[in-house]
Write an enzyme that holds these catalytic residues in place. Structure first.
Site: not given
Ligand code: SF4
Length: 308
Positions: A72, A222, A124, A94
């Protein structure tokens, strides 16, 4: 009972990458800490703990061990503090979240106020805001647009939390324009939605058309799992969100013949397998017989085709 799996479900590449990076680093470095939960999933956190990756809640708890930044991401100031304290960092942010952070930073440097469509309390979003030098605002929904300060710069940049749906983000941008057009000289919309998430949402939506019951697996915290459940409910299908197989209730299956299963991006494969196995156990006998009569594999889970 027939069990259909969404064609895209479970660990996204960002979470898989983060977990693998942490496992590899912990093995190599002899243990480490993770600044916050690696992912919003209890089982994953417990499994990483067995690999000597302990979750810490804040910078105050940083010790001599290396620190992992989770998928995040964190704010720029947290990164700077770790650097100043000469802490060894394993950054598993990510890449899609990093892109949002870089856009927030860039837009502010170019004189824009930044609006982030998303949950202000989500890790995030807090991290992205922290790259905007105090000139970004998280707005969780259209109603909250009215709470924005009147004296924002007239140049506005809009980002979205990566896990929002395309439809909600589009509605949000439309509402922003309608409500503040008189105070906007330039609007720059950056599509920071995550393909992994939108692909899972599309698969959940498609699956919801094929079943009469949906089970969505993932941590309650989540965001992307909650969005999957919303997507399924918006299709008018009875939907239950569970964290693990033991939360499944037998009565949910009463009167249903086809159950669809999907899982959020932080849900590991073994949690999905456990839910499918439990559904098989719970499936009422007449429904099992019906499934066999339809030529299914006697309740065996199968992937739903996305090319319906
Ligand atoms: S949902 Fe998308 S933005 Fe979030 S960690 Fe997974 S790939 Fe990355």
């Amino acid at each position: 009972m027939e069990i259909l799996l969404a064609s895209d479900l479970g660990f996204c590449f960002g979470v898989r990458r983060a977990v693998e990076m942490m496992e590899e680093a912990s093995e190599r470095l002899g243990g480490m800490t993770s600044l916050g939960s690696t992912v919003h999933n209890r089982q994953v956190v417990e499994r990483l703990k067995e690999q000597r990756i302990d979750v810490i809640a804040s910078l105050e708890e940083v010790d001599e061990r290396p620190v992992a930044i989770t998928a995040h991401g964190v704010s720029e100031s947290v990164m700077q503090e770790l650097e100043q304290r000469d802490v060894s960092v394993v950054d598993t942010t990510c890449p899609i979240v990093t892109r949002s952070q870089q856009w927030a930073k860039r837009l502010v440097e170019e004189g824009f106020a930044v609006i982030v469509f998303g949950d202000p309390n989500h890790k995030e979003v807090r991290g992205v805001l922290g790259w905007a030098k105090g000139k970004a605002f998280a707005v969780p929904n259209i109603g909250a647009l009215d709470a924005l300060p009147d004296d924002l710069p007239t140049r506005i940049g809009v980002l979205s939390q990566t896990t929002e749906t395309e439809a909600h983000f589009a509605e949000f941008v439309r509402a922003l324009l309608e409500r503040r057009m008189d105070r906007i000289s330039e609007l720059r919309v950056i599509n920071t939605l995550c393909n992994a998430t939108t692909s899972q949402q599309a698969a959940a939506q498609e699956l919801a058309h094929q079943v009469d019951l949906m089970v969505v697996i993932g941590g309650r915290e989540s965001a992307n799992t909650r969005h999957l459940a919303e997507v399924a409910r918006e299709e008018g299908v009875e939907t239950h969100h569970v964290e693990s197989a033991d939360e499944l209730r037998p009565e949910w299956l009463d009167g249903h013949e086809r159950v669809g299963v999907t899982a959020g991006a932080s849900t590991p494969d073994d949690a999905i397998e456990a839910v499918v196995a439990r559904l098989r156990e719970l499936a009422p006998a007449p429904a099992q017989a019906q499934a066999s009569a339809n030529g299914s594999k006697g309740g065996e889970a199968s992937r739903a085709s996305r090319n319906r």
